[in-house]
Scaffold this motif. Sequence first.
Motif, PDB file in Angstrom:
ATOM      1  N   GLY A 254      40.275 -19.210   7.366  1.00  0.00           N
ATOM      2  CA  GLY A 254      40.548 -20.601   7.378  1.00  0.00           C
ATOM      3  C   GLY A 254      40.770 -21.078   8.634  1.00  0.00           C
ATOM      4  N   CYS A 255      40.013 -19.955   9.658  1.00  0.00           N
ATOM      5  CA  CYS A 255      40.231 -20.282  11.455  1.00  0.00           C
ATOM      6  C   CYS A 255      38.689 -20.489  11.960  1.00  0.00           C
ATOM      7  N   HIS A 256      38.784 -21.841  12.059  1.00  0.00           N
ATOM      8  CA  HIS A 256      37.297 -22.171  12.906  1.00  0.00           C
ATOM      9  C   HIS A 256      37.891 -21.638  14.577  1.00  0.00           C
ATOM     10  N   ILE A 257      38.554 -21.188  15.092  1.00  0.00           N
ATOM     11  CA  ILE A 257      38.341 -20.876  16.466  1.00  0.00           C
ATOM     12  C   ILE A 257      38.488 -19.229  16.471  1.00  0.00           C
ATOM     13  N   TRP A 258      39.916 -18.856  16.366  1.00  0.00           N
ATOM     14  CA  TRP A 258      40.477 -17.479  16.028  1.00  0.00           C
ATOM     15  C   TRP A 258      39.870 -16.453  14.854  1.00  0.00           C
ATOM     16  N   SER A 259      39.793 -14.845  15.747  1.00  0.00           N
ATOM     17  CA  SER A 259      39.795 -14.634  14.823  1.00  0.00           C
ATOM     18  C   SER A 259      39.990 -12.960  15.303  1.00  0.00           C
ATOM     19  N   PRO A 260      40.181 -12.022  15.617  1.00  0.00           N
ATOM     20  CA  PRO A 260      40.786 -11.010  15.819  1.00  0.00           C
ATOM     21  C   PRO A 260      39.780 -10.098  16.841  1.00  0.00           C
ATOM     22  N   ARG A 261      38.100 -10.611  17.066  1.00  0.00           N
ATOM     23  CA  ARG A 261      37.736 -10.156  17.871  1.00  0.00           C
ATOM     24  C   ARG A 261      37.045 -11.051  19.162  1.00  0.00           C
ATOM     25  N   TRP A 262      37.399 -12.529  18.922  1.00  0.00           N
ATOM     26  CA  TRP A 262      38.281 -14.393  19.887  1.00  0.00           C
ATOM     27  C   TRP A 262      39.010 -13.646  20.960  1.00  0.00           C
TER      28      TRP A 262
END
Length: 279
Positions: A254-262
Amino acid sequence: MSGWIDEHHRGVRYGLIGEVLVEETSPFQRITVIRSERYGRGLLLDGCWMTAERQERHYHESLVHPALCGATSVARVLVIGGGDGGTARECLRHQGVEHLDLVEIDGRVVELSREYLPSIGGSAWTDPRLRLTVGDGIAWAAAAADNSYDVVLVDGSDPAGPAEGLFNRSFFEHCRRILRPGGIFATQSESPEAFQEVHLAMVKLLKDVFDHADPLYGWVPMYPSGWWSWTFAAMDQPRYRQPNTNRAAAIADGCHIWSPRWQRGAFEAIPAFIARELS
């Protein structure tokens, strides 16, 4: 009637073509709600861009998820500021949150956001886990019991007017005091370009107050310079750097920006001139 709507900062204009829907002065600040073709409806406080429908995820996801994916527990969360509801919305996507206190000093920001920017707060406003208090977040933190929150998030405007007290040692020390063991504190910490002096002072102070503090760098294109930061702090270890795998998986789609990689890249994206100042 459409025209340029600008924030002026140190001889530079940051603007959108749009129209003003509402402009009024509360007991605390001038509140402006606009409509633009590029970013949808947006909010300014005292002439400074706060959020917009098609910009807000850059900011809210960056502030919330490193903290809520890193804390030992997320049962009790405190959000100071955040009257548009976006930070609360992102927090409440975490099923482990049992109670969230949202303390916003200006009730008109909440009311106008709910009326004109309902998608930003979304379902947060009707979530039974949310308790909204219109009041002074600085006084709230000072009065809160020791070890009463797992996560404390500061979603304030620039260090002037009603937000000025959110940028000092006494306030940060209260935030440390009210965190439970394994807890995380996070705050927006301005642009390393447009607000370089304030940014450096905040990060240095948080490093002094907490055992660990690190800035994360991203972007909010409508803000001065477009380059923004959020700083995370904790005692005993920098647990905000290691997302809980299960929590991250539950919210990532559900995230557009955040991820563990980002997030890994954003913590490592500290510019050389800032790193030298902080060393």
